[in-house]
Write a protein that holds these residues in place. Structure first.
Motif, PDB file in Angstrom:
ATOM      1  N   SER A 195       0.852  -1.380   0.015  1.00  0.00           N
ATOM      2  CA  SER A 195      -0.053  -0.023   0.081  1.00  0.00           C
ATOM      3  C   SER A 195       0.908   1.228  -0.076  1.00  0.00           C
ATOM      4  O   SER A 195       0.358   2.346  -0.592  1.00  0.00           O
ATOM      5  CB  SER A 195      -0.902  -0.101   1.168  1.00  0.00           C
ATOM      6  N   ALA A 231      -6.861   9.403  -3.817  1.00  0.00           N
ATOM      7  CA  ALA A 231      -8.125   8.611  -3.366  1.00  0.00           C
ATOM      8  C   ALA A 231      -8.119   7.366  -3.351  1.00  0.00           C
ATOM      9  O   ALA A 231      -8.354   6.479  -2.699  1.00  0.00           O
ATOM     10  CB  ALA A 231      -9.405   9.280  -4.186  1.00  0.00           C
ATOM     11  N   GLY A 232      -7.486   6.767  -4.615  1.00  0.00           N
ATOM     12  CA  GLY A 232      -6.896   5.393  -4.913  1.00  0.00           C
ATOM     13  C   GLY A 232      -6.078   4.758  -3.739  1.00  0.00           C
ATOM     14  O   GLY A 232      -6.477   3.443  -3.413  1.00  0.00           O
ATOM     15  N   ALA A 234      -5.571   5.825  -0.874  1.00  0.00           N
ATOM     16  CA  ALA A 234      -6.314   5.744   0.664  1.00  0.00           C
ATOM     17  C   ALA A 234      -7.358   4.567   0.562  1.00  0.00           C
ATOM     18  O   ALA A 234      -7.209   3.974   1.559  1.00  0.00           O
ATOM     19  CB  ALA A 234      -6.994   7.130   0.916  1.00  0.00           C
ATOM     20  N   TYR A 235      -8.033   4.527  -0.479  1.00  0.00           N
ATOM     21  CA  TYR A 235      -9.001   3.496  -0.552  1.00  0.00           C
ATOM     22  C   TYR A 235      -8.301   2.109  -0.594  1.00  0.00           C
ATOM     23  O   TYR A 235      -8.728   1.189   0.017  1.00  0.00           O
ATOM     24  CB  TYR A 235      -9.819   3.703  -1.866  1.00  0.00           C
ATOM     25  N   GLY A 236      -7.257   2.207  -1.204  1.00  0.00           N
ATOM     26  CA  GLY A 236      -6.326   0.735  -1.197  1.00  0.00           C
ATOM     27  C   GLY A 236      -5.823   0.223   0.133  1.00  0.00           C
ATOM     28  O   GLY A 236      -6.012  -0.871   0.475  1.00  0.00           O
ATOM     29  N   TYR A 238      -7.315   1.198   3.031  1.00  0.00           N
ATOM     30  CA  TYR A 238      -8.596   0.735   3.928  1.00  0.00           C
ATOM     31  C   TYR A 238      -8.825  -0.705   3.232  1.00  0.00           C
ATOM     32  O   TYR A 238      -9.262  -1.524   4.081  1.00  0.00           O
ATOM     33  CB  TYR A 238      -9.866   1.864   3.407  1.00  0.00           C
ATOM     34  N   LEU A 239      -8.982  -1.027   1.896  1.00  0.00           N
ATOM     35  CA  LEU A 239      -9.362  -2.392   1.573  1.00  0.00           C
ATOM     36  C   LEU A 239      -8.475  -3.322   2.067  1.00  0.00           C
ATOM     37  O   LEU A 239      -8.728  -4.483   2.340  1.00  0.00           O
ATOM     38  CB  LEU A 239      -9.424  -2.281  -0.096  1.00  0.00           C
ATOM     39  N   LYS A 242      -9.082  -4.246   5.600  1.00  0.00           N
ATOM     40  CA  LYS A 242     -10.139  -5.065   5.595  1.00  0.00           C
ATOM     41  C   LYS A 242     -10.062  -6.415   5.158  1.00  0.00           C
ATOM     42  O   LYS A 242     -10.642  -7.364   5.751  1.00  0.00           O
ATOM     43  CB  LYS A 242     -11.475  -4.276   5.120  1.00  0.00           C
TER      44      LYS A 242
END
Length: 248
Positions: A195, A231-232, A234-236, A238-239, A242
């Motif tokens: 990440s 944004a990508g 940050a979402y990566g 987070y994903l 999870k």
């Protein structure tokens, strides 16, 4: 004594360090994508929105620590009961036994100190105190042990045999869960490194090939691309967190 192990509040020096460190990290990341001090300074305030997530993570870490320490408590209780001591005496003795392994600030030591004070000075029931620990810890293993002990006390039975057998089952279960967490921890570390790779690559390009990416910072289209990239990333992250979470 901790009122609720599922709740953790950053206070004092700990909170100051988190806010300062979090603000600095957000500032640097945003500056890396936009080269704007004002925007980075404003974005750093988002650290306040991250505080609940950090507190939840620290609460889970503390609960996991209590589970590991409770396993050592089970060993001590089992040995004491096998030696002919009652549960109340075994709990008081456990504080002395575990003091060799843990400092006073550790969760299990705080709980044992609280139990000892209430047993010796307030003359409370060991069963009530253990049930209180099970409720506050929200821990399935602790609750299972307390339920078995409470049933044994109420209906009668071979306390030594039951506690020894229950302790053996629970410690085996905790050991398996521990091994699973060790295995998944490696994958979490690998995921976090992956990440962070886009940030590392962008930093290297800023340092060694800035002219190549300069349009990304100077044009409206470049700003849009960088916003999408941020944004990508940050979402990566987070994903990745999870996907690496495994309930045991």
């Amino acid at each position: 004594m901790i009122r609720d192990y599922r709740k953790y509040e950053l206070e004092g020096k700990e909170k100051t360090l988190f806010l300062a460190g979090g603000y600095g990290c957000i500032f640097l990341v945003v500056y890396l994508f936009y080269h704007s001090i004002w925007l980075s300074a404003a974005a750093g305030l988002l650290v306040h929105f991250l505080q609940p997530y950090v507190e939840r993570h620290l609460a889970e870490k503390r609960m996991n620590l209590l589970t590991i320490q409770f396993r050592d408590l089970l060993y001590s209780l089992s040995a004491s009961v096998a030696a002919g001591r009652q549960m109340a005496e075994a709990l008081v003795e456990a504080e002395q036994n575990l003091a060799v392994m843990y400092e006073e600030k550790e969760p299990i030591m705080k709980e044992l100190r609280y139990i000892r004070i209430n047993l010796v000075e307030n003359k409370e029931s060991d069963k009530v105190l253990l049930k209180d620990l099970a409720v506050r810890s929200r821990n399935e293993d602790i609750n299972n042990f307390v339920q078995v002990y409470a049933t044994c006390r109420s209906m009668g039975g071979d306390l030594e045999k039951i506690i020894g057998h229950t302790s053996e089952i629970l410690t085996d279960k905790m050991t398996i869960e521990r091994e699973i967490k060790v295995i998944t921890a490696q994958k979490k570390t690998e995921g976090r490194i992956i990440s962070l790779m886009p940030l590392a690559m962008l930093l290297m390009m800023n340092l060694f090939s800035y002219s190549y990416i300069e349009p990304l910072y100077q044009t409206a289209g470049g700003r849009i691309i960088m916003t999408g990239a941020l944004a990508g990333v940050a979402y990566g992250m987070y994903l990745m967190e999870k996907l690496s979470e495994i309930e045991v």
